[in-house]
Design an enzyme around this catalytic site. Structure first.
Site, mmCIF file in Angstrom:
data_model
loop_
_atom_site.group_PDB
_atom_site.id
_atom_site.type_symbol
_atom_site.label_atom_id
_atom_site.label_comp_id
_atom_site.label_asym_id
_atom_site.label_seq_id
_atom_site.Cartn_x
_atom_site.Cartn_y
_atom_site.Cartn_z
ATOM 1 N N LEU A 38 0.760 -1.188 0.064
ATOM 2 C CA LEU A 38 0.022 0.147 -0.234
ATOM 3 C C LEU A 38 0.778 1.622 -0.354
ATOM 4 C CD1 LEU A 38 -2.282 -1.470 2.658
ATOM 5 C CD2 LEU A 38 -2.651 -1.528 0.679
ATOM 6 N N CYS A 42 4.051 7.240 -3.757
ATOM 7 C CA CYS A 42 4.603 8.321 -3.098
ATOM 8 C C CYS A 42 5.475 7.638 -1.929
ATOM 9 C CB CYS A 42 3.936 9.086 -2.145
ATOM 10 S SG CYS A 42 4.457 9.628 -0.578
ATOM 11 N N THR A 144 -5.815 6.743 -9.073
ATOM 12 C CA THR A 144 -5.048 5.895 -9.781
ATOM 13 C C THR A 144 -3.389 6.572 -9.748
ATOM 14 O OG1 THR A 144 -6.184 5.778 -12.274
ATOM 15 C CG2 THR A 144 -6.187 4.009 -10.478
ATOM 16 N N SER A 146 -0.428 8.591 -11.434
ATOM 17 C CA SER A 146 0.130 8.464 -12.382
ATOM 18 C C SER A 146 1.829 7.842 -12.764
ATOM 19 C CB SER A 146 1.204 10.321 -12.070
ATOM 20 O OG SER A 146 1.748 10.314 -10.925
ATOM 21 N N VAL A 184 12.032 18.236 -10.863
ATOM 22 C CA VAL A 184 12.268 17.662 -9.538
ATOM 23 C C VAL A 184 13.154 16.859 -9.354
ATOM 24 C CG1 VAL A 184 11.269 18.178 -7.120
ATOM 25 C CG2 VAL A 184 10.082 19.284 -9.215
ATOM 26 N N GLY A 186 15.341 15.344 -11.435
ATOM 27 C CA GLY A 186 16.139 14.731 -12.206
ATOM 28 C C GLY A 186 17.095 15.304 -11.526
ATOM 29 N N HIS A 325 0.853 15.630 -0.715
ATOM 30 C CA HIS A 325 0.264 16.399 0.121
ATOM 31 C C HIS A 325 -0.810 17.303 -0.845
ATOM 32 C CE1 HIS A 325 3.575 18.769 -1.004
ATOM 33 N NE2 HIS A 325 3.055 20.132 -1.038
ATOM 34 N N HIS A 448 15.685 33.230 18.867
ATOM 35 C CA HIS A 448 16.672 33.248 18.017
ATOM 36 C C HIS A 448 18.208 32.279 18.857
ATOM 37 C CE1 HIS A 448 20.179 35.972 16.891
ATOM 38 N NE2 HIS A 448 20.439 35.590 18.130
#
Ligand code: FAD
Ligand code: NAI
Length: 470
Positions: A38, A42, A144, A146, A184, A186, A325, A448
């Site tokens: 699953l 990604c 589904t 890409s 991105v 590459g 996302h 800081h």
């Protein structure tokens, strides 16, 4: 009979399935990836394995080149690519198994096999062993995803000419990796193998890198990657390939910016020229789900409804940035709308990150887009070389750039190239989501010394005309 069948268990599909089940719906989620894995592109072959390798290769680069300046002396350093790949696979396995656990916890029924629409409410599933079954539901969600786009004159062969999937599993460091496409993938995967010792040559069709990123940020990133040893050939159109004298190599032929023929010889070629929706075998045409014949994107309205009222679609399959996302937010919004809630997604505040070193992160409109629109805008910038924390880290490359409306100070875009930009952008997204101004960010107290002070200083520069510390 289910309330909802989700096809595809990537970030879009699994998020939708879990959220719908949490809201009381009876949900099945169908996934065809071998090994019952699953998590989609990604988790299996995208965001997660690439970041695992980026983190490992960054540690290697740091150990080799940055430790000594910090006063840390290390003896001999050796690379174990097999262990690096194994760690990456372990990370993937932990996370994909985690999705199975979440399905169980939330009572989502996982179904393993390839799904095909057979009517507006039924789906045929073909399992790995060839057996088929039919599922029925009141509603079907297509998620589904890409696949990598292939160049017709440079077909993937899985060995020499590869997509990102194989570039995540090279068993040894290529001698010379030729990357087609300065987008991105590459730049991220080019960075991985460059850091591990490959010569990396990037060949890009356009006269610039990272076409969707603010121009000044992209130019800066290209300069930094060039300093790291990558070579760029922009405005160069790849035309094909031919065998090299050395059988371990391949020659890429291309037309350079002045129309001259150029050749690049390497042992691996990564083709990263974009991704396109994955619709093979899904039965869209048979059931009449409208999709763009050229881009393949499934047409949806703002409630993710396709041309068939009982079928919806989200994620990479539909319009918009192909980001995990974006897909998961759409999945959650779809599920909540399906359960009668009325949430909405602000497409103007979706961040994008390139996980090079330093990183690139942005939200909102670029300088080029604002100019094209004719919107009057102000720019505030703060370079990391003026940041105390960046100095302490010895990571002073890059800047934060804040773009605001010239009349109202409203935030229109924030673009960062610099250390940990991927984390810094979260504050910017929140500010934009609340329709904030540069003054709003400038007046927030930033701890800081942190890199986030750079965001506050750039916002101050946009609002007040100047920052305090630069
Ligand atoms: P997918 O994740 O593609 O999932 C779709 C699933 O559907 C797949 O598992 C597929 O097997 C399944 N499926 C397809 N057809 C059928 C069928 N007929 N029956 C059953 N199952 C089917 N995005 C980011 O935001 N950050 C990143 O850092 C990032 N890094 C990436 C790195 C790489 C190398 C790549 C390739 C992509 C990266 N992405 C990143 C993009 C991100 O992976 C996608 O945007 C995201 O996975 C899209 O989610 P999705 O749910 O729409 O589809
Ligand atoms: P991309 O769209 O980012 O970049 C493709 C590049 O290839 C462009 O610069 C384009 O001009 C160039 N190109 C196209 N045809 C060419 C040709 N014939 N010759 C030379 N150059 C050519 O696509 P990429 O890098 O393949 O990534 C696909 C998608 O995956 C992206 O849209 C991105 O959204 C997603 N992704 C996201 C990541 C992240 O969020 N960090 C990481 C990796 C992928």
């Amino acid at each position: 009979m289910f309330d909802l069948i989700v096809i595809g268990a990537g970030p879009g599909g699994y998020s939708a399935a879990i959220r719908a089940a949490q809201l009381g719906k009876k949900v099945a989620c169908i996934e065809k990836r071998p090994g019952k894995a699953l998590g989609g592109t990604c988790l299996n072959v995208g965001c997660i394995p690439s970041k695992a390798l980026l983190d490992s290769s960054e540690l290697y680069e740091t150990t080799l080149h940055k430790m000594e300046k910090h006063g840390i002396k290390i003896g001999s350093v050796a690379l174990d690519v097999a262990q690096m790949l194994k760690r990456k696979d372990d990370v993937v396995k932990t996370l994909t198994t985690g999705i199975a656990g979440l399905f169980k916890k939330n009572k989502v029924t996982p179904v393993y096999g390839a799904a095909k629409l057979t009517s507006p409410t039924t789906v045929q599933v073909t399992a790995d062993d060839g057996s088929t079954s039919t599922l029925e539901a009141g509603h079907i969600l297509l998620a589904t995803g890409s696949e990598s786009t292939e160049l017709p004159f440079l077909k993937f062969d899985g060995q020499r000419i590869v997509s990102s999937t194989e570039a995540l599993t090279f068993p040894e460091v290529p001698k010379h990796l030729i990357v087609i496409g300065a987008g991105v993938i590459g730049l991220e995967l080019g960075s991985v193998w460059k850091r591990l010792g490959a010569q990396v040559t990037v060949v890009e069709f356009l006269p610039r890198t990272l076409p969707t990123v603010d121009g000044e940020v992209a130019t800066t990133m290209q300069k930094l990657l060039t300093k790291q040893g990558m070579t760029f050939h922009l405005g160069t159109k790849v035309t094909g390939s031919q065998p090299a004298a050395d059988p371990a190599n391949i020659v890429i032929t291309a037309t350079g910016p002045d129309g001259q023929e150029v050749h690049f010889e390497g042992d691996r070629v990564l083709v990263a020229v974009g991704r396109r929706p994955y619709i093979a075998g899904l039965g869209l045409d048979e059931v009449g789900v409208a999709h763009d014949p050229k881009s393949r994107r499934v047409t949806v309205d703002r409630h993710y409804r396709t041309s068939i009222p009982t079928i919806s679609a989200i994620g990479d399959l539909t319009d918009g940035p192909m980001l995990a996302h974006k897909a998961s937010e759409e999945g959650i919004i779809f599920a909540e709308q399906f359960a009668g809630m009325q949430p909405h997604l602000n497409y103007d505040a979706i961040p994008a990150v390139v996980y090079t070193w330093p990183e690139v992160a942005s939200v909102g409109l670029t300088t080029e887009q604002l100019k094209e629109q004719g919107t009057p805008f102000k720019t505030g910038k703060f370079p990391f070389l003026a940041s105390g924390r960046a100095r302490a880290m010895d990571e002073i490359d890059g800047f934060v750039k804040v773009l605001t409306h010239a009349d109202t100070d409203r935030l229109l875009g924030i673009h960062i190239v610099g250390p940990r930009a991927s984390e810094l952008i979260a504050e910017c997204v929140t500010a934009m989501e609340y329709h904030g101004t540069a003054e709003d960010i400038a007046r927030c107290t930033h701890a800081h010394p942190t890199l986030s002070e750079g965001v506050g200083e750039a916002a101050r520069a946009a609002w007040a005309g100047q920052s305090v510390n630069f």
